[in-house]
Design a protein around this motif. Structure first.
Motif, mmCIF file in Angstrom:
data_model
loop_
_atom_site.group_PDB
_atom_site.id
_atom_site.type_symbol
_atom_site.label_atom_id
_atom_site.label_comp_id
_atom_site.label_asym_id
_atom_site.label_seq_id
_atom_site.Cartn_x
_atom_site.Cartn_y
_atom_site.Cartn_z
ATOM 1 N N ALA A 12 15.823 19.147 -43.737
ATOM 2 C CA ALA A 12 16.660 19.007 -42.545
ATOM 3 C C ALA A 12 17.474 20.267 -42.300
ATOM 4 O O ALA A 12 17.624 20.716 -41.150
ATOM 5 C CB ALA A 12 17.577 17.802 -42.681
ATOM 6 N N LEU A 13 17.987 20.865 -43.365
ATOM 7 C CA LEU A 13 18.765 22.091 -43.236
ATOM 8 C C LEU A 13 17.902 23.230 -42.685
ATOM 9 O O LEU A 13 18.316 23.947 -41.761
ATOM 10 C CB LEU A 13 19.344 22.465 -44.600
ATOM 11 N N ILE A 17 18.543 24.997 -39.013
ATOM 12 C CA ILE A 17 18.769 26.444 -38.989
ATOM 13 C C ILE A 17 17.719 27.109 -38.097
ATOM 14 O O ILE A 17 18.030 28.006 -37.306
ATOM 15 C CB ILE A 17 18.750 27.030 -40.407
ATOM 16 N N GLY A 18 16.465 26.657 -38.195
ATOM 17 C CA GLY A 18 15.409 27.210 -37.354
ATOM 18 C C GLY A 18 15.618 26.926 -35.882
ATOM 19 O O GLY A 18 15.454 27.811 -35.034
ATOM 20 N N VAL A 19 16.005 25.712 -35.544
ATOM 21 C CA VAL A 19 16.258 25.373 -34.139
ATOM 22 C C VAL A 19 17.448 26.164 -33.606
ATOM 23 O O VAL A 19 17.411 26.707 -32.494
ATOM 24 C CB VAL A 19 16.470 23.849 -33.976
ATOM 25 N N PHE A 20 18.519 26.243 -34.401
ATOM 26 C CA PHE A 20 19.697 26.999 -33.992
ATOM 27 C C PHE A 20 19.352 28.481 -33.787
ATOM 28 O O PHE A 20 19.762 29.100 -32.804
ATOM 29 C CB PHE A 20 20.815 26.850 -35.020
ATOM 30 N N GLY A 21 18.585 29.051 -34.700
ATOM 31 C CA GLY A 21 18.182 30.444 -34.567
ATOM 32 C C GLY A 21 17.305 30.682 -33.360
ATOM 33 O O GLY A 21 17.429 31.702 -32.688
ATOM 34 N N ALA A 30 13.203 37.622 -34.326
ATOM 35 C CA ALA A 30 14.113 36.615 -34.883
ATOM 36 C C ALA A 30 13.707 35.210 -34.427
ATOM 37 O O ALA A 30 13.810 34.254 -35.204
ATOM 38 C CB ALA A 30 15.552 36.910 -34.467
ATOM 39 N N MET A 31 13.231 35.099 -33.207
ATOM 40 C CA MET A 31 12.761 33.795 -32.726
ATOM 41 C C MET A 31 11.509 33.355 -33.482
ATOM 42 O O MET A 31 11.359 32.169 -33.804
ATOM 43 C CB MET A 31 12.496 33.862 -31.221
ATOM 44 N N LEU A 32 10.633 34.300 -33.797
ATOM 45 C CA LEU A 32 9.434 33.985 -34.580
ATOM 46 C C LEU A 32 9.806 33.528 -35.983
ATOM 47 O O LEU A 32 9.229 32.565 -36.501
ATOM 48 C CB LEU A 32 8.519 35.210 -34.635
ATOM 49 N N ILE A 33 10.778 34.178 -36.599
ATOM 50 C CA ILE A 33 11.229 33.764 -37.930
ATOM 51 C C ILE A 33 11.825 32.362 -37.878
ATOM 52 O O ILE A 33 11.612 31.549 -38.787
ATOM 53 C CB ILE A 33 12.234 34.798 -38.483
ATOM 54 N N SER A 34 12.542 32.053 -36.812
ATOM 55 C CA SER A 34 13.123 30.715 -36.662
ATOM 56 C C SER A 34 12.037 29.654 -36.537
ATOM 57 O O SER A 34 12.149 28.568 -37.113
ATOM 58 C CB SER A 34 14.043 30.675 -35.450
ATOM 59 N N ILE A 35 10.978 29.962 -35.820
ATOM 60 C CA ILE A 35 9.864 29.021 -35.704
ATOM 61 C C ILE A 35 9.213 28.807 -37.071
ATOM 62 O O ILE A 35 8.832 27.687 -37.426
ATOM 63 C CB ILE A 35 8.840 29.517 -34.667
ATOM 64 N N GLU A 36 9.109 29.866 -37.853
ATOM 65 C CA GLU A 36 8.540 29.742 -39.192
ATOM 66 C C GLU A 36 9.407 28.858 -40.088
ATOM 67 O O GLU A 36 8.886 28.110 -40.923
ATOM 68 C CB GLU A 36 8.357 31.119 -39.827
ATOM 69 N N SER A 41 9.904 23.616 -42.896
ATOM 70 C CA SER A 41 10.542 22.317 -43.129
ATOM 71 C C SER A 41 9.535 21.183 -42.959
ATOM 72 O O SER A 41 9.583 20.191 -43.697
ATOM 73 C CB SER A 41 11.734 22.129 -42.192
ATOM 74 N N VAL A 42 8.605 21.340 -42.043
ATOM 75 C CA VAL A 42 7.548 20.329 -41.873
ATOM 76 C C VAL A 42 6.649 20.290 -43.106
ATOM 77 O O VAL A 42 6.260 19.205 -43.564
ATOM 78 C CB VAL A 42 6.732 20.628 -40.596
ATOM 79 N N ASP A 43 6.337 21.450 -43.667
ATOM 80 C CA ASP A 43 5.514 21.498 -44.883
ATOM 81 C C ASP A 43 6.193 20.796 -46.050
ATOM 82 O O ASP A 43 5.541 20.082 -46.825
ATOM 83 C CB ASP A 43 5.203 22.943 -45.270
#
Length: 102
Positions: A12-13, A17-21, A30-36, A41-43
């Motif tokens: 969840a964290l 963090i990814g959605v916020f980023g 930076a947006m690509l890193i956030s998607i990763e 988290s799904v993995d």
């Protein structure tokens, strides 16, 4: 053994963090890193739910490996697009590609 709740909290964290980023950053990398981060988290969730629901089977881990492979391919394509955008506009900011029209 690490409790399962710790994995859910970590997942969840990472997700938030990814959605916020993704929402707050204007830099394409930076947006690509956030998607990763969201995909990681799904993995983690795939592996944890496999451990809870089917402890003797490996489907969740195979889904995680498949998802990691898809993430790697998606990252390669996204980086190629970002490099081409940088070559044309000399910037990696989202505002620079708003000028793209058909």
């Amino acid at each position: 053994m690490i409790p399962v709740q710790c994995f859910f909290v970590l997942s969840a964290l990472l997700f938030f963090i990814g959605v916020f980023g993704f929402v707050t950053r204007r830099n394409l990398v930076a947006m690509l890193i956030s998607i990763e981060l969201v995909l990681n988290s799904v993995d983690i969730n795939f592996a944890v739910f496999n451990r809870i629901l089917y402890p003797g089977q490996m489907e969740g881990f195979f889904f995680s490996l498949f998802s990691i492979g898809i993430s790697a391919a998606e990252t390669a394509v996204a980086l190629a697009i970002i490099i081409n955008v940088y070559r044309v506009y000399h910037s990696d900011q989202v505002n620079s590609i708003e000028n793209m029209k058909f």
